[in-house]
Structure formats: structure tokens, C-alpha cells
Design an enzyme around this catalytic site. Structure first.
Site, short mmCIF file in Angstrom:
data_model
loop_
_atom_site.label_atom_id
_atom_site.label_comp_id
_atom_site.label_asym_id
_atom_site.label_seq_id
_atom_site.Cartn_x
_atom_site.Cartn_y
_atom_site.Cartn_z
N CYS A 1 0.81 -1.27 -0.01
CA CYS A 1 -0.04 -0.10 0.05
C CYS A 1 0.88 1.42 -0.19
O CYS A 1 0.36 2.43 0.12
CB CYS A 1 -0.88 0.06 1.18
SG CYS A 1 -1.93 -1.39 1.36
N HIS B 1 -2.61 7.35 6.67
CA HIS B 1 -2.73 6.28 5.99
C HIS B 1 -4.05 5.77 6.43
O HIS B 1 -5.02 5.48 5.51
CB HIS B 1 -1.78 5.37 6.28
CG HIS B 1 -1.81 3.85 5.29
ND1 HIS B 1 -1.88 4.10 4.08
CD2 HIS B 1 -2.08 2.67 5.57
CE1 HIS B 1 -2.00 3.01 3.48
NE2 HIS B 1 -2.05 2.05 4.35
N HIS C 1 -9.92 2.31 0.00
CA HIS C 1 -8.46 2.03 0.14
C HIS C 1 -8.22 1.45 -1.31
O HIS C 1 -8.76 0.45 -1.66
CB HIS C 1 -8.17 0.96 1.30
CG HIS C 1 -6.78 0.84 1.39
ND1 HIS C 1 -5.74 1.24 0.69
CD2 HIS C 1 -6.07 -0.03 2.29
CE1 HIS C 1 -4.60 0.99 1.16
NE2 HIS C 1 -4.75 0.32 2.41
#
Lengths: 381, 298
Positions: free
Chosen positions: A133, A264, A301
Site C-alpha cells: 500500500c 494512511h 482504500h
């Protein structure tokens, strides 16, 4: 003589639009509900929804969509494809489980990057990152270094991913997905909601951007990378602290200079807890005067391409002098110790930080700053 | 233009290891007892020792870069097979987590408790020398004092990917410790700068890009690490200005660019065609970024 790296173009390919203006107005609206996933079997899944975007699941759609987004970013920057323009991509979407492996061309993981650089007619360096990620955030880090080394005149940087069955299954099996929708930093959060799309930024040296008389969206002031060396999937806060400190050092800034942190903030129990600790360690007594939050409650996400999208969001926050809120947090339900809205009597947003964490203990921290008149004047001499 | 004063660096140590995972389950696990993880651990231990970093309490200035062309293709093939046979929920979550990262980098960081900058870069060619550029950039810009650069490739095999069950996995990784040049062996080459690009592909634009790259060479010595095809093209363009060095080749005749470069610039290099120094231009066999390293021998 310093010649900072600046951002001169942004484009995206998302359910909520294609331009940076679309992105910013989207963040001012209500949170959307995710849609049922209909691209692959989800029977028996605990979570069956996501923020879908691409019209088809195949790699051709992703490849074409990525090229179109990258081209739009160049147009936003007022650039034509050229020989000294490079391409840096962060993406995890190599192929999906069960898919024909021809999508990987000659077996290269960087097939999407190769495809884009060829279709766009670029000859600058190709950089392809796959670090879970943090992929596209790391791509921004590398593109900055390539430009500082004068190995390109501009770098087209970003991320593009699609929701793969393997990731949807994996996060479901790990029970890391919220059955309704993700609520980052909420005390009763349950996990992520997956999203997908593409986002590209154009980076140049300030001197070149000034010579072209193009609009400078932000200065890419600093960046840091680190590894936790702790666990394959679970984060540990000190890795992000190290990346953040490196970013501040490279930008020549102190923690108190940061006005907004785009976290995040995936909405998982583990990530948000460790990230909260990291912010406390990184900002210390200044944390109470910084606005911090996650925008994944709006966008979902985007996995590897989340970093590029959130860099774009951070830049738009800088330009608007306003940080996105987290409307899913009611009073007293958030776990972050930072502010949720800026002090109206404060100095405004001059520097913002965007953080990304990923499997394998990967951490990236990026800092963007308002272009200052003095910096612009020096570059134009 | 940004004025960069890169820190002179050296290739302090290198290892070139093959690994074989005999039992199928070893192919897909990176625990502490598999041949692959043991090979990674052995490599990291050897490199940290060679750099006198084994006792360093603070490893936040040491980083790991991983590079590969095909990544962990066998893991992905295994996941694909189970998905096709047993459905989406047969996917092992441990394996799933490896489909979006490059696990050997994490394995190396964990082995050495290395917490500095780390990244996973994917290249257009196997064992690409480009990884040295990225390692040198990190050191040159002050993000790290030392970098372990690991190039990892699994052997291609003729079996269909979903026949991975029961087949041993073999591969190779080539790892280099890059650090301050004053820690290199006396007489080893000093790397003073590095450049990346252009990106080359096969086809009609390749010679045009090579011509642009070599149009303005300085008076120093220039080596060309490239295939015979590119050697001939560059010779036509520059009048044989560059000294050609042919890359080493593997048993199946594939060029081994990174190990070839290490032979020229690595810890055991004695000058050879470099003489007292110059530039080494590394042209990828087919697709990839050109890298240029400027170096001198003390």
C-alpha cells in the site's frame, strides 16, 4: 543553488471524477455507500461491497485507463510527451488469481509501466514500485530523487490499481474489512473498504516549471522511506516515525511546521492504533495543534495507488488552506489526539504531510509545501 | 538545475547465491527454516559483516533495496491454482499478503533488523544493474549510509505455472553492499556519480536514443556494457569511442548484467578495462533503463 521539485499537474480516474477539482469537491460531500461487488464470486464473504470504478475486471481496462489518466495529468501540466519525461508507477495490480498470465507480457511485473511508457511515447526513466500500500507514495519518492539528479526534465508519477479477487478474498479472510463502510480512526472501526482508480501527478524542477510559466500546485519539499522489520502484515509505529523524521529532515522543517497530516488511516484496528502512536511520537507536544485525519472513509482504500491519490488530496488541502474532515467520527469517538479542524486563528496550511504504510513493514512519508514568492522569484532569475 | 554533490561510494561486498527449495511448501514460505530464507539470512549476515556493520546497534541508516524482473512468480502461480480449483476462499492469507509486496525485501530487513529506507523496484530485465543507481541515490542524498541491494530472480521453467506443486523452486539472488568509499578495499573503484535513462525498447527508436545518449562524451574513458547488437550500433554512432565489455552469460545464454558490472566495479575489481577510471554505460539487453556510473580507481 536549490532548485526544488514542484507539482505542476494532477489527474485522476475515479468514481468521483477526473480532475483535481472533482476530487476536492467530492471530499466536501457526504460519504457514499459502497456497492455490491459483482465482478467475481463473493458468496460466503463476510463483506461483499467496495467502491468500484473500472467498467470491467480485465487488465486491458486497467491498462487503457492508466494511460488515459497519465495523459490527462500531462495535459493538466501543459506538457506534451517528450524524451526527457520519465514515468514512475506504483501498482500492485500485476494480474489476478485465475487470470491468464499473458497480462504480464514477458513475465515482467512492471508490464503496466512498460505499457504506459510505450503508449505515451516517453523515453525518460521508467521506475516501477510494488511495495504493497505504499507503492505509489514510494514512486513519488523515487521520482523526486530522479529529478534532483537531473535524469529527467519531468516525471509523470502515480498509481493505478483495480480491486482484485485475490485481495478482496485476502482482506476478507483476515477479517480486515468493515461490513458497512470504513470509518478510519473511529473507536469501533472494523476495517477497510476497498476502492480503485488511478491518479497521476506531474513533477518538475521549479526552474523548468517557472520557465514554462505553468501553474505550480505545490512544492514537493521532502520525503522519507523506512521499513519496520517487524511483521509481514502488522505495522509497528516506529517505522512510520522514522520515515516522518526523514521527510521533515529532508524538507528542512520541524514537526511544528506541519499543519495537516493525511494519514494512511485504513480503518483497521491495527493500522489506526499504530499510526496514532506514530503521530504522537513524531509530533510530540505539537500534535494538539495539527489537523490530522484519513480520507479513506470517502475514497476507499486504493491499495498500491492510495499514496498518489492522497498526495493529490494533501496538495488540494494546501491550496484550499483547508483540511478534509472525517464526518464518520461523532464527538468523542475518534482515537486521534490531533485536531479535526484547523484553528481559525492559526497561520493556515503552509506544509502538509501525507503518510502511507504497507505490508512488509513499508512506510513512506511525503511533505508538500505552499510555493513561496521568494522561492519563485529566485527560480525565475 | 539542482546542484547535487553526491557522496562518493563504493561496492563494499557482494554475494551471488543460488537457492533451491526442494519441498513444495518451502516455495511459498519465508519462515526461518527454508532454504530461501536461510540463503537471504546468509547473504545479509555476510554483507553486514563485510561492512563492519554486524555490531552496529542503530540500523536506521542502513536500508534494503530489492529488484526483480518477474518477482515471486511461483507464489502467484500457486495462489492462482488454488483459486481456480477451490474457489476464492482457499487462498491462504499469508500468501495473499505476498502478492502485493516483494517479500525478499522484508525478509532481508527482518534478518538484519534493518530499519532504514527500503523499497521494491521491478525491472524490465533480469538482474538489472539499475538497482545500483537507486542505492547510490539514497546514499548520495543522505537517506542512508549503507544500502543492501538485492536482485532476485526465480528460474524460468518449462512447466506450466500451475504445475508448481511438487516441483523444486530454484533461483538466484545477487546482493551488493553499497557504502562509503573509504570503507571499500584499498584500490577498489570509487563511484562518484550515477545517471539513469533513457528507457530503451527494441525497435526503430532505439538507435536514435543511443545516439542522443552518446552524442556528447567527455574526454575520459568510456566503457559500454552491452550486447553485441548495441555494441555495433554504438560503434557506428560514435566511431568506436567506447570500449565494449560483453556481459557474462548464464548457462542458458542469458546476459547477467549485474554480476558483470560487479566484476568491473565490485569489491574485487582491479581496474582492467577501466584503467584509472572513467564512465561505465550499462545498456539493457532489450528493454530497460540505461545507467551510467562514473568512477575512478585510486
Amino acid at each position: 543553488m536549490q532548485d526544488p521539485i514542484v507539482v505542476t499537474g494532477i489527474a485522476l480516474n475515479a468514481p468521483f471524477g477526473r480532475t483535481k477539482e472533482d476530487l476536492w469537491s467530492f471530499l466536501a460531500r457526504d460519504v457514499r455507500a459502497p456497492k455490491p461487488v459483482d465482478r467475481f464470486p463473493v458468496d460466503g464473504c463476510r463483506v461483499k461491497t467496495a467502491y468500484l470504478h473500472w467498467p470491467a475486471q480485465d487488465t486491458a481496462t486497467l491498462y487503457d485507463g492508466t494511460v488515459a489518466t497519465a495523459r490527462a495529468a500531462l495535459q493538466d501540466a501543459g506538457l506534451e510527451p517528450g524524451r526527457r519525461i520519465g514515468f514512475a508507477l506504483g501498482s500492485i495490480s500485476v494480474a489476478d488469481a485465475g487470470e491468464d498470465d499473458t497480462a504480464r507480457r514477458d513475465g515482467a511485473v512492471n508490464g503496466l509501466g512498460q505499457h504506459c511508457i510505450g503508449r505515451l511515447g516517453l523515453s525518460g526513466p521508467l521506475v516501477h514500485v510494488m511495495s504493497a500500500c505504499t507503492s505509489s507514495a514510494a514512486a513519488l519518492f523515487w521520482a523526486k530523487l530522479v529529478l534532483e539528479n537531473d535524469d529527467a526534465d519531468a516525471m509523470l508519477v502515480g498509481g493505478a490499481d483495480r480491486i482484485r479477487a485475490v485481495d478482496f478474498a485476502g482482506f476478507n479472510i483476515l477479517r480486515a474489512m468493515d461490513p458497512e463502510r470504513s470509518r478510519p480512526f473511529h473507536g469501533r472501526r472494523q476495517g477497510i473498504t476497498m476502492g480503485e482508480g488511478a491518479c497521476f501527478l506531474v513533477l518538475e524542477r521549479l526552474s523548468r516549471a517557472t520557465a514554462r510559466d505553468t501553474e505550480i500546485l505545490a512544492v514537493f519539499a521532502g520525503a522519507g522511506l523506512s521499513c519496520d522489520a517487524h511483521h509481514a502484515t502488522a505495522p509497528r509505529c516506529d517505522g512510520l516515525v522514522a520515515a516522518g523524521r526523514q521527510a521533515l529532515h529532508s524538507a528542512g522543517l520541524a514537526p511544528s511546521d506541519i499543519g495537516y497530516v493525511n494519514c494512511h488511516g485504513t480503518g483497521t484496528v491495527a493500522n489506526d492504533a499504530e499510526e496514532s502512536k506514530a503521530l504522537r511520537l513524531l509530533f510530540g507536544p505539537h500534535l494538539g495543534s495539527i489537523v490530522a485525519g484519513s480520507t479513506k472513509g470517502f475514497t476507499g482504500h486504493w491499495l498500491g495507488s492510495a499514496g498518489a491519490l492522497e498526495a493529490a488530496i494533501s496538495i488540494m488541502a494546501l491550496r484550499a488552506d483547508h483540511a478534509p474532515s472525517m464526518p464518520w467520527l461523532d464527538a468523542g469517538e475518534g482515537i486521534l489526539e490531533a485536531r479535526q479542524a484547523a484553528d481559525p486563528d492559526g497561520p493556515g496550511l503552509r506544509h502538509v504531510m501525507s503518510n502511507s504504510l504497507g505490508f512488509g513493514g513499508n512506510n513512506v512519508s511525503l511533505i508538500f509545501s505552499q510555493p513561496q514568492p521568494e522561492t519563485l522569484r529566485r527560480a525565475s532569475r | 538545475m539542482t546542484s547535487v554533490t553526491p557522496a562518493p561510494a563504493g561496492l563494499l561486498a557482494s554475494v551471488d547465491l543460488r537457492f533451491t527449495c526442494e519441498r513444495p511448501e518451502q516455495v511459498f514460505r519465508h519462515g526461518e527454516d527454508t532454504p530461501l530464507s536461510q540463503a537471504i539470512d546468509e547473504a545479509v549476515t555476510a554483507l553486514l559483516g563485510a561492512g563492519e556493520l554486524a555490531e552496529a546497534p542503530d540500523r536506521s541508516a542502513i536500508g534494503v533495496l530489492g529488484a526483480s524482473h518477474s518477482g515471486e512468480r511461483h507464489i502467484f502461480a500457486r495462489i492462482s491454482r488454488r483459486f481456480r480449483e477451490h474457489g476464492i476462499y482457499a487462498i491462504d492469507p499469508v500468501f495473499f499478503s505476498k502478492t502485493n509486496q516483494f517479500f525478499p525485501v522484508f525478509s532481508a530487513c527482518k534478518s538484519g533488523n534493518i530499519v532504514g529506507p527500503s523499497s521494491s523496484l521491478f525491472m524490465s530485465a533480469t538482474h538489472s544493474a539499475e538497482i545500483l543507481y537507486f542505492a547510490l541515490l539514497l546514499i548520495g542524498r543522505g537517506h542512508a549510509s549503507h544500502m543492501i541491494a538485492v536482485s532476485y530472480e526465480e528460474d524460468a521453467d518449462d512447466a506450466a505455472p500451475d504445475d508448481a506443486e511438487g516441483q523444486p523452486l530454484t533461483g538466484r539472488f545477487c546482493a551488493v553492499l553499497v557504502g562509503p568509499h573509504d570503507q571499500a578495499r584499498a584500490g577498489a573503484p570509487i563511484l562518484s556519480s550515477c545517471r539513469l535513462g533513457p528507457y530503451l525498447s527494441p525497435g526503430e527508436g532505439r538507435d536514435r536514443d543511443l545516439a542522443a545518449l552518446f552524442r556528447h562524451l567527455d574526454d575520459g574513458r568510456h566503457l559500454l556494457l552491452a550486447s553485441d547488437r548495441d555494441r555495433d550500433a554504438v560503434a557506428r554512432l560514435t566511431g568506436a569511442r567506447l570500449v565494449h565489455v560483453a556481459p557474462d552469460r548464464s548457462a542458458d545464454d542469458a546476459p547477467r548484467i549485474l554480476p558483470s558490472l560487479l566484476r568491473l566495479l565490485g569489491p574485487e575489481a582491479e581496474g582492467g578495462p577501466l584503467g584509472s577510471g572513467g564512465s561505465v554505460h550499462v545498456v539493457p539487453p532489450e528493454k530497460g533503463n540505461v545507467i551510467t556510473l562514473r568512477c575512478q580507481l585510486p
